[in-house]
Design an enzyme around this catalytic site. Structure first.
Site, PDB file in Angstrom:
ATOM      1  N   HIS A   1      -3.325   9.070   6.745  1.00  0.00           N
ATOM      2  CA  HIS A   1      -4.280   9.265   5.644  1.00  0.00           C
ATOM      3  C   HIS A   1      -4.977   7.933   5.407  1.00  0.00           C
ATOM      4  CE1 HIS A   1      -1.952  12.797   3.622  1.00  0.00           C
ATOM      5  NE2 HIS A   1      -3.120  13.268   4.031  1.00  0.00           N
TER       6      HIS A   1
ATOM      7  N   CYS B   1      -0.109   7.810  -3.005  1.00  0.00           N
ATOM      8  CA  CYS B   1       0.076   9.218  -2.634  1.00  0.00           C
ATOM      9  C   CYS B   1       0.642  10.031  -3.798  1.00  0.00           C
ATOM     10  CB  CYS B   1       1.034   9.349  -1.461  1.00  0.00           C
ATOM     11  SG  CYS B   1       0.572   8.446   0.011  1.00  0.00           S
TER      12      CYS B   1
END
Ligand code: ARG
Length: 294
Positions: free
Chosen positions: A176, A270
């Site tokens: 990511h 996250c």
């Protein structure tokens, strides 16, 4: 000193009541190395406390029992509020193991006044995971490759009427964008060029007037998976060289141990989803949208 980021003062988090490693969809996950639920709970509460002490708000959503990765709230959806109202684009996760999470998060956004939409028609469009996207400079900066698909960027730009600058991620451990990139203020960001192909590494550096360039080894400590509240950087780890540069720039570093969550392949950023990004303030509105790929 660069202008502080205006967003990052209100976060959505998911209470980790069912956090486990049930499958392995990134190189950090190992079914034989399970998080300790008591420690995970303590670390999560410690993070909530640290965020509140830094002056930001936290809102809490319950975790679905069958969705162990839902604690990584960043991936539920991307908030880009519009001057006319709050707005979220729900993720369409790459792996089926996580797809049900967004269905549970959507009611929270709806109840809190966010107009919700999906990338592509009826959620069957391209993969898009919000952990791949940041407002920075004149655009949404979006990683694609391991999770978000290039076509997803087109949907996002059109949906939100913004410019999207795509960066192609090639490093399996930085699946990511938020493992390799972290906006610090309006002109500075941490950037790990090793996450990208050559053209995207160059584009990433060109996008940031004053980059704090991370080595691969530094990024793999999760140090880019940090959040910034004004001049405070909440970090899971901070290599000495990174600390020296941040302090020279006038940032205050707060270390928060969320090591149990590293077992699922995610860290502070996250686990936190900023719900206060505003189009027209944090990024320019571009009618019809635009995608720029290096
Ligand atoms: N286990 C999760 C996954 O692989 C971790 C997500 C990390 N989140 C993030 N924003 N990088 O999807």
């Amino acid at each position: 000193m660069g202008q502080q980021l205006q967003w990052g003062r209100r976060y959505l988090m998911v209470q980790p009541d069912h956090f486990r490693v049930d499958y392995a969809i990134n190189p950090f996950m190992d079914l034989a190395d399970q998080p300790d639920p008591v420690r995970a709970r303590e670390q999560w509460l410690g993070l909530v406390e640290a965020i509140r002490s830094s002056g930001a708000e936290v809102e809490v959503l319950a975790q679905r029992p069958d969705a162990p990765d839902m604690v990584y709230a960043m991936n539920l959806g991307l908030v880009v509020n519009q001057p006319e109202g709050e707005r979220v684009v729900m993720s369409h996760m790459r792996y089926p193991e996580r797809r049900m999470e967004t269905g549970s998060a959507q009611p929270w956004f709806a109840e809190h006044g966010f107009a919700t939409s999906y990338v592509g028609r009826d959620g069957v469009g391209a993969h898009f995971e919000a952990g791949d996207v940041f407002a920075f400079g004149d655009a949404l900066v979006a990683g694609y490759g391991p999770r978000t698909e290039e076509l997803g960027l087109k949907h996002l730009a059109t949906e939100l009427d913004v410019r999207v600058r795509g960066l192609r991620i090639t490093h399996p451990g930085m699946y990511h964008l938020d493992l390799a990139f972290c906006p610090l203020d309006e002109t500075r960001a941490m950037v790990c060029p090793a996450a990208f192909d050559d053209a995207s590494a160059a584009a990433a550096l060109a996008m940031v007037p004053e980059p704090l360039v991370l080595t691969e080894e530094e990024a793999l400590t999760f140090c880019a998976n940090s959040i910034v509240v004004g001049r405070t950087v909440l970090m899971p780890a901070c290599p000495d060289r990174v600390r020296a540069q941040l302090e020279e720039w006038g940032f205050e570093i707060v270390l928060v141990d969320v090591g149990e969550f590293h077992k699922g392949g995610g860290s502070i950023r996250c686990m936190t989803n900023p719900v206060d990004v505003l189009s027209g303030r944090d990024l320019p509105a571009v009618l019809g949208g635009e995608v720029v790929i290096p």
